[in-house]
Design a protein around this motif. Structure first.
Motif, short mmCIF file in Angstrom:
data_model
loop_
_atom_site.label_atom_id
_atom_site.label_comp_id
_atom_site.label_asym_id
_atom_site.label_seq_id
_atom_site.Cartn_x
_atom_site.Cartn_y
_atom_site.Cartn_z
N ALA A 1 0.83 -1.21 0.00
CA ALA A 1 0.00 0.00 0.00
C ALA A 1 0.87 1.26 0.00
N GLN A 2 1.97 1.21 0.73
CA GLN A 2 2.88 2.36 0.80
C GLN A 2 3.50 2.64 -0.57
N VAL A 3 3.99 1.60 -1.24
CA VAL A 3 4.64 1.77 -2.55
C VAL A 3 3.63 2.22 -3.60
N VAL A 4 2.44 1.63 -3.59
CA VAL A 4 1.40 2.04 -4.54
C VAL A 4 1.04 3.50 -4.32
N GLY A 5 0.91 3.92 -3.07
CA GLY A 5 0.59 5.31 -2.76
C GLY A 5 1.69 6.28 -3.18
N GLN A 6 2.93 5.88 -3.01
CA GLN A 6 4.06 6.76 -3.35
C GLN A 6 4.28 6.87 -4.85
#
Length: 81
Positions: free
Chosen positions: A34-39
């Motif tokens: 979720a963090q990588v997709v958001g960034q």
């Protein structure tokens, strides 16, 4: 925002050729994904846990949209746990 390692340290499932016990371990990479997709603003392609240098990392692969008429790019990121 890294998620803590969720490990299930059960009984050994086997033995390596050098005599080391093999134990099944599960890592939760959903928070890292979720963090990588958001960034990146990309679309999640895969998320898996691997051991690198004796530490568990989540390997996240996303498809990031290209600029204008550029093709999308596949980006792989390792997130320490």
């Amino acid at each position: 925002m890294a998620t803590p390692l969720a490990a299930d340290m059960g009984a050994p499932v086997g033995t390596a050729p050098d005599g080391t016990a093999i134990v099944r371990v599960a890592a939760d990479c959903s928070g890292a994904a979720a963090q990588v997709v958001g960034q990146t603003g990309g679309q999640l392609l895969s998320a898996s846990a691997k051991t690198q240098g004796g530490k568990v990392v989540c390997v996240i692969t996303v498809l990031v949209p290209g600029n204008g008429s550029e093709r999308p790019k596949k980006v792989t990121v390792s997130v320490p746990q």
